[in-house]
Motif scaffolding. Structure first.
Motif, short mmCIF file in Angstrom:
data_model
loop_
_atom_site.label_atom_id
_atom_site.label_comp_id
_atom_site.label_asym_id
_atom_site.label_seq_id
_atom_site.Cartn_x
_atom_site.Cartn_y
_atom_site.Cartn_z
N ASP A 189 -92.26 112.25 124.81
CA ASP A 189 -92.94 111.74 125.75
C ASP A 189 -94.01 110.48 125.74
O ASP A 189 -94.20 110.57 123.85
N LYS A 190 -94.42 110.26 125.78
CA LYS A 190 -95.56 108.47 125.84
C LYS A 190 -96.21 108.78 124.94
O LYS A 190 -96.61 108.58 124.24
N GLU A 191 -97.26 110.04 125.10
CA GLU A 191 -98.08 110.66 124.65
C GLU A 191 -98.26 111.13 123.47
O GLU A 191 -98.36 111.42 122.23
N GLU A 192 -97.00 112.22 122.90
CA GLU A 192 -95.77 112.13 122.08
C GLU A 192 -96.21 111.26 120.85
O GLU A 192 -96.12 111.67 119.74
N TYR A 193 -95.64 110.32 121.62
CA TYR A 193 -94.82 109.13 120.86
C TYR A 193 -96.21 108.25 120.11
O TYR A 193 -96.37 108.28 119.19
N LYS A 194 -97.19 108.30 120.93
CA LYS A 194 -98.40 107.83 120.45
C LYS A 194 -98.87 108.06 119.22
O LYS A 194 -99.58 107.57 118.63
N ALA A 195 -98.79 109.75 119.39
CA ALA A 195 -99.70 110.10 118.74
C ALA A 195 -98.21 110.48 116.46
O ALA A 195 -99.10 109.82 116.36
N LEU A 196 -97.62 110.22 117.36
CA LEU A 196 -96.56 110.19 116.04
C LEU A 196 -97.06 108.60 115.42
O LEU A 196 -97.10 108.33 113.86
N VAL A 197 -97.09 107.69 116.14
CA VAL A 197 -97.39 106.30 115.52
C VAL A 197 -99.01 106.27 114.87
O VAL A 197 -99.17 106.00 114.39
N MET A 198 -99.87 107.01 115.58
CA MET A 198 -101.39 107.38 114.44
C MET A 198 -100.62 107.88 113.34
O MET A 198 -101.42 107.46 112.35
N ALA A 199 -100.11 108.60 113.30
CA ALA A 199 -100.02 109.53 112.00
C ALA A 199 -99.00 108.56 111.10
O ALA A 199 -99.51 108.59 109.75
N GLU A 200 -98.35 107.56 111.59
CA GLU A 200 -97.58 106.80 110.69
C GLU A 200 -98.64 106.24 110.25
O GLU A 200 -98.03 106.16 108.89
#
Length: 314
Positions: free
Chosen positions: A74-85
């Motif tokens: 979902d969108k929030e999980e995607y944002k978490a992955l981007v922050m990890a990036e």
């Protein structure tokens, strides 16, 4: 080894080494060539396809990256992955290209085409290494762990400089932005940890090894501030002044830590740990905000270090 374990090991070998002949796969898995062909059929039934070429340079290989699992993000999980990036990039992550590729695929598969990437700023240092070279070392070491091949390497250590070592690799782990591996060192006749960036040259040997049955990664890397935790455990007690006390209390430094709060907003930090050298450096990093109460040996080591620093700046 079970059939499933062999199939997974076969996939790992092909992903790490690239194209491999059937006889080489059979030799690594210690099975006959007929079973390799059977495993290929089993993988294809699961939707994982292996390509092959014939001739002297032929063999099996994985042409397109495949996934064993499919799941929604979902969108929030995607944002978490981007922050990890962002954090991985700032720490010199050796698989950044693959991570970004996976992130792009996730974004493309999501229903919302416009995804706002969160803006973050991380102020930190990052490893000063050749990421391409580090990636190759990492993959070769991981392969050696799977195939149980010893590694011959020229390794630089802070204590003894460059020495040739033959090591049986057990496990790879990441600490403070750098990659390490743990293995049995023939030179020292004991299990040691090695920083991958300090490997100058290396060669994967044909000689096999058997991992010590008594080895346990969690037991080796004990509850401590750093990774150099091979000395005896001791009881640690530190008084930490405000406002440093707030920063220390916000994090779990040692699993069994205990924090007591004083009326002046200072804290008493207590734990049973090991790795006195790492603890010493941690305390020194807090400057005049930290005072070691126990053990006396650590207190004396810090006093000696402070005196040496004082002499340096005369």
């Amino acid at each position: 080894m079970s059939k499933l374990a062999n199939i997974l090991k076969m996939v790992i070998l092909l992903k790490c080494r690239g194209k491999m002949k059937i006889r080489d796969l059979a030799q690594e898995l210690e099975i006959n060539e007929r079973m390799i062909r059977k495993y290929k059929d089993d993988l294809e039934q699961a939707g994982i396809y292996l390509s092959s070429t014939s001739g002297i340079n032929g063999g099996y290989f994985i042409e397109n990256d495949t996934s064993l699992l499919s799941f929604g993000v979902d969108k929030e999980e995607y944002k978490a992955l981007v922050m990890a990036e962002n954090e991985l990039k700032d720490n010199g992550f050796i698989f950044m290209k693959e991570y970004n590729s996976a992130l792009d695929k996730i974004a493309a598969a999501m229903e919302e085409k416009e995804l706002d990437k969160p803006t973050t700023m991380i102020i930190s240092s990052k490893p000063n290494v050749d990421l391409k070279s580090e990636r190759k070392k990492y993959l070769d070491i991981q392969t050696s762990i799977v195939t149980k091949n010893k590694i011959k390497m020229s390794y630089f250590s802070l204590g003894s400089g460059v020495k040739e070592r033959i090591v049986s690799p057990y496990s790879v782990f990441r600490y403070n932005g750098s990659w390490y591996f743990i293995g049995y060192c023939d030179l020292r006749n004991e299990i040691r940890e090695f920083k991958i960036s300090r490997i100058k040259e290396y060669e994967i040997l044909q000689e096999k090894f058997e991992r010590l049955k008594t080895f346990n990664l969690n037991n080796y890397i004990k509850s401590g501030i750093g990774i150099m935790c091979d000395d005896e455990e001791f009881k640690l007690k530190i008084k930490i002044k405000y406002p440093m006390s707030i920063k220390i209390a916000e994090r779990i430094w040692i699993k069994n830590q205990k924090i007591s709060y004083n009326e002046d907003n200072s804290i008493i930090f207590e734990a049973v740990t090991s790795g006195m050298e790492d603890i010493k450096n941690w305390v020194l990093g807090m400057g005049i905000n930290a005072e070691v109460l126990e053990p006396k040996k650590l207190r004396d080591l810090i006093a000696e270090e402070i005196n040496n620093m004082k002499n340096l700046y005369k």
